[in-house]
Write a protein that holds these residues in place. Structure first.
Motif, PDB file in Angstrom:
ATOM      1  N   TYR A 132       0.808  -1.215   0.000  1.00  0.00           N
ATOM      2  CA  TYR A 132       0.000   0.000   0.000  1.00  0.00           C
ATOM      3  C   TYR A 132       0.843   1.268   0.000  1.00  0.00           C
ATOM      4  N   GLY A 133       2.132   1.172   0.348  1.00  0.00           N
ATOM      5  CA  GLY A 133       3.000   2.339   0.399  1.00  0.00           C
ATOM      6  C   GLY A 133       3.111   2.983   1.760  1.00  0.00           C
ATOM      7  N   TYR A 134       2.551   2.342   2.802  1.00  0.00           N
ATOM      8  CA  TYR A 134       2.631   2.905   4.154  1.00  0.00           C
ATOM      9  C   TYR A 134       3.912   2.505   4.867  1.00  0.00           C
ATOM     10  N   LEU A 135       4.575   1.458   4.384  1.00  0.00           N
ATOM     11  CA  LEU A 135       5.769   0.942   5.039  1.00  0.00           C
ATOM     12  C   LEU A 135       6.856   0.747   3.983  1.00  0.00           C
ATOM     13  N   LYS A 136       8.057   1.219   4.304  1.00  0.00           N
ATOM     14  CA  LYS A 136       9.170   1.099   3.371  1.00  0.00           C
ATOM     15  C   LYS A 136       9.981  -0.151   3.677  1.00  0.00           C
ATOM     16  N   LYS A 137      10.425  -0.821   2.619  1.00  0.00           N
ATOM     17  CA  LYS A 137      11.270  -1.989   2.791  1.00  0.00           C
ATOM     18  C   LYS A 137      12.526  -1.617   3.578  1.00  0.00           C
ATOM     19  N   ASP A 138      12.966  -2.576   4.390  1.00  0.00           N
ATOM     20  CA  ASP A 138      14.179  -2.418   5.207  1.00  0.00           C
ATOM     21  C   ASP A 138      14.031  -1.402   6.342  1.00  0.00           C
ATOM     22  N   SER A 139      12.791  -0.918   6.563  1.00  0.00           N
ATOM     23  CA  SER A 139      12.572   0.025   7.666  1.00  0.00           C
ATOM     24  C   SER A 139      11.997  -0.670   8.903  1.00  0.00           C
ATOM     25  N   TYR A 140      11.782  -1.967   8.823  1.00  0.00           N
ATOM     26  CA  TYR A 140      11.127  -2.702   9.895  1.00  0.00           C
ATOM     27  C   TYR A 140      11.801  -4.053  10.083  1.00  0.00           C
ATOM     28  N   THR A 141      11.497  -4.691  11.214  1.00  0.00           N
ATOM     29  CA  THR A 141      12.004  -6.036  11.499  1.00  0.00           C
ATOM     30  C   THR A 141      10.972  -7.059  11.070  1.00  0.00           C
ATOM     31  N   ASP A 142      11.350  -7.954  10.188  1.00  0.00           N
ATOM     32  CA  ASP A 142      10.424  -8.978   9.704  1.00  0.00           C
ATOM     33  C   ASP A 142       9.750  -9.724  10.853  1.00  0.00           C
ATOM     34  N   MET A 143       8.433  -9.869  10.737  1.00  0.00           N
ATOM     35  CA  MET A 143       7.612 -10.673  11.655  1.00  0.00           C
ATOM     36  C   MET A 143       7.363 -10.009  13.002  1.00  0.00           C
ATOM     37  N   VAL A 144       7.965  -8.855  13.264  1.00  0.00           N
ATOM     38  CA  VAL A 144       7.805  -8.200  14.569  1.00  0.00           C
ATOM     39  C   VAL A 144       6.921  -6.964  14.426  1.00  0.00           C
ATOM     40  N   TYR A 145       5.920  -6.867  15.296  1.00  0.00           N
ATOM     41  CA  TYR A 145       5.057  -5.674  15.288  1.00  0.00           C
ATOM     42  C   TYR A 145       5.809  -4.557  16.004  1.00  0.00           C
ATOM     43  N   ASP A 146       6.752  -3.980  15.260  1.00  0.00           N
ATOM     44  CA  ASP A 146       7.644  -2.972  15.825  1.00  0.00           C
ATOM     45  C   ASP A 146       7.058  -1.571  15.640  1.00  0.00           C
ATOM     46  N   GLU A 147       7.837  -0.573  16.045  1.00  0.00           N
ATOM     47  CA  GLU A 147       7.354   0.807  15.990  1.00  0.00           C
ATOM     48  C   GLU A 147       7.032   1.231  14.564  1.00  0.00           C
ATOM     49  N   ALA A 148       7.882   0.847  13.603  1.00  0.00           N
ATOM     50  CA  ALA A 148       7.648   1.243  12.209  1.00  0.00           C
ATOM     51  C   ALA A 148       6.345   0.643  11.683  1.00  0.00           C
ATOM     52  N   THR A 149       6.097  -0.616  12.030  1.00  0.00           N
ATOM     53  CA  THR A 149       4.871  -1.278  11.578  1.00  0.00           C
ATOM     54  C   THR A 149       3.649  -0.661  12.254  1.00  0.00           C
ATOM     55  N   PHE A 150       3.763  -0.416  13.555  1.00  0.00           N
ATOM     56  CA  PHE A 150       2.672   0.228  14.304  1.00  0.00           C
ATOM     57  C   PHE A 150       2.329   1.580  13.684  1.00  0.00           C
ATOM     58  N   GLN A 151       3.339   2.372  13.376  1.00  0.00           N
ATOM     59  CA  GLN A 151       3.109   3.696  12.800  1.00  0.00           C
ATOM     60  C   GLN A 151       2.463   3.585  11.418  1.00  0.00           C
ATOM     61  N   ALA A 152       2.890   2.605  10.641  1.00  0.00           N
ATOM     62  CA  ALA A 152       2.300   2.412   9.310  1.00  0.00           C
ATOM     63  C   ALA A 152       0.826   2.047   9.413  1.00  0.00           C
ATOM     64  N   VAL A 153       0.497   1.211  10.399  1.00  0.00           N
ATOM     65  CA  VAL A 153      -0.918   0.846  10.600  1.00  0.00           C
ATOM     66  C   VAL A 153      -1.738   2.075  10.960  1.00  0.00           C
ATOM     67  N   THR A 154      -1.230   2.910  11.878  1.00  0.00           N
ATOM     68  CA  THR A 154      -1.977   4.106  12.266  1.00  0.00           C
ATOM     69  C   THR A 154      -2.121   5.074  11.090  1.00  0.00           C
ATOM     70  N   ASP A 155      -1.097   5.170  10.245  1.00  0.00           N
ATOM     71  CA  ASP A 155      -1.196   6.031   9.057  1.00  0.00           C
ATOM     72  C   ASP A 155      -2.296   5.526   8.123  1.00  0.00           C
ATOM     73  N   MET A 156      -2.349   4.216   7.947  1.00  0.00           N
ATOM     74  CA  MET A 156      -3.393   3.649   7.100  1.00  0.00           C
ATOM     75  C   MET A 156      -4.773   3.884   7.717  1.00  0.00           C
ATOM     76  N   GLN A 157      -4.886   3.674   9.017  1.00  0.00           N
ATOM     77  CA  GLN A 157      -6.166   3.895   9.696  1.00  0.00           C
ATOM     78  C   GLN A 157      -6.628   5.342   9.541  1.00  0.00           C
ATOM     79  N   LYS A 158      -5.700   6.277   9.678  1.00  0.00           N
ATOM     80  CA  LYS A 158      -6.039   7.701   9.522  1.00  0.00           C
ATOM     81  C   LYS A 158      -6.532   7.979   8.112  1.00  0.00           C
ATOM     82  N   ASN A 159      -5.880   7.398   7.123  1.00  0.00           N
ATOM     83  CA  ASN A 159      -6.262   7.624   5.735  1.00  0.00           C
ATOM     84  C   ASN A 159      -7.646   7.078   5.419  1.00  0.00           C
TER      85      ASN A 159
END
Length: 312
Positions: A265-292
């Motif tokens: 979807y373009g909310y998360l950039k490759k290599d900006s997150y840890t695979d399989m872990v609901y980390d800060e980058a993934t959490f922020q991407a989810v909230t960005d999508m929810q806001k949109n």
């Protein structure tokens, strides 16, 4: 064979995770009795078990003595059980004060409740012999027979579920639990009768949903069997059941699936997150999508959020 328990108001509030973690794949919850009693825990029991990916049946304890009474009780049962969307429905035929052949009355009840789901009759060997004839074998049997290695099955010759004990216990569950085995063939029948609530036409999305089903089974033992890439109620129930589990730091293949969708979807950039872990980058991407999408920006995997993933 799949293990399962049946429960009622006598067990009070039931923590379904205890039931599932004990190796059970299904529950049967009491809904009604006679023409006036409604089990106050019924809807909660069905919803909580399905949210954990378990099959959930609904049963009615009969009090009728004739066909007209059976029809009246069937209508009462239907009105109170169907809203919870049970996977199968049961006539519990063990009432006292009856005489003669009760087959027609039982068939009237079972025919009526077939509009809700796959019907079964629950009975013990002596009641089958004394009150029923071979016409009842139109419907599958849930046999109650204790203290034996193989159940006695008059008329039917086979069973769908076998209640082998009425005195099971689990720490954290009040009262006794009835213990059961469901045959693989009946389980497969139930699954084949389930229809998708959404038929997915996009080939890429179908493949993604198939992968999600696989990951839910791998990570959370969801026991989903749908492999066609369509959306079933059981899939939604399983996702609802893990919504509170996926928090920061949680690690699973389902989280990796979410991350791959967010990258798509373009909310998360490759290599900006840890695979399989609901980390800060993934959490922020989810909230960005929810806001949109104008839904709650909590970062929690709500059903509104899952619906975005499943439909886009």
């Amino acid at each position: 064979m799949l293990k399962g328990v049946d429960i009622s108001n006598l067990n009070g509030t039931v923590d379904m995770s205890i039931i599932k973690n004990a190796g059970n794949s299904f529950i049967v919850a009491k809904c009604t009795e006679g023409s006036s009693f409604i089990d106050k825990y019924y809807a909660e029991n069905i919803a909580n078990s399905k949210a954990l990916g378990m099959l959930a049946g609904s049963y009615h304890f009969a009090r009728f003595k004739d066909v007209s009474g059976a029809v009246n009780e069937a209508n009462f049962f239907i009105a109170n059980c169907k809203g919870a969307n049970p996977d199968f429905v049961v006539l519990d035929f063990e009432q006292s004060g009856i005489s003669g052949d009760m087959t027609d009355a039982c068939l009237a009840f079972l025919n009526a409740i077939s509009s809700v789901g796959q019907p079964l009759i629950y009975c013990n060997p002596s009641y089958i012999t004394e009150y029923l004839n071979s016409s009842i074998t139109k419907y599958p049997l849930w046999i109650a027979n204790y203290g034996v290695s193989t159940p006695i099955i008059p008329l039917f010759g086979s069973h769908a579920i076998w209640q082998y004990s009425e005195s099971g216990t689990l720490p954290g569950i009040s009262g006794y639990l009835d213990l059961n085995y469901m045959t693989d063939s009946f389980y497969n029948t139930l699954i084949s009768n389930q229809k998708p609530i959404t038929t997915v036409t996009n080939a890429t999305l179908k493949t993604q949903i198939q992968a999600l089903v696989y990951n839910l089974n791998l990570d959370y033992n969801a026991k989903l069997v749908h492999k066609d890439g369509n959306i079933y109620q059981e899939l939604l129930d399983a996702l609802k059941g893990i919504s509170s589990i996926i928090v920061k730091g949680h690690k699973s293949h389902v989280v990796l699936w979410i991350q791959q969708k967010l990258v798509q979807y373009g909310y998360l950039k490759k290599d900006s997150y840890t695979d399989m872990v609901y980390d800060e980058a993934t959490f922020q991407a989810v909230t960005d999508m929810q806001k949109n999408w104008n839904i709650s920006t909590s970062g929690v995997l709500s059903m509104d959020t899952w619906n975005i993933f499943l439909n886009n």
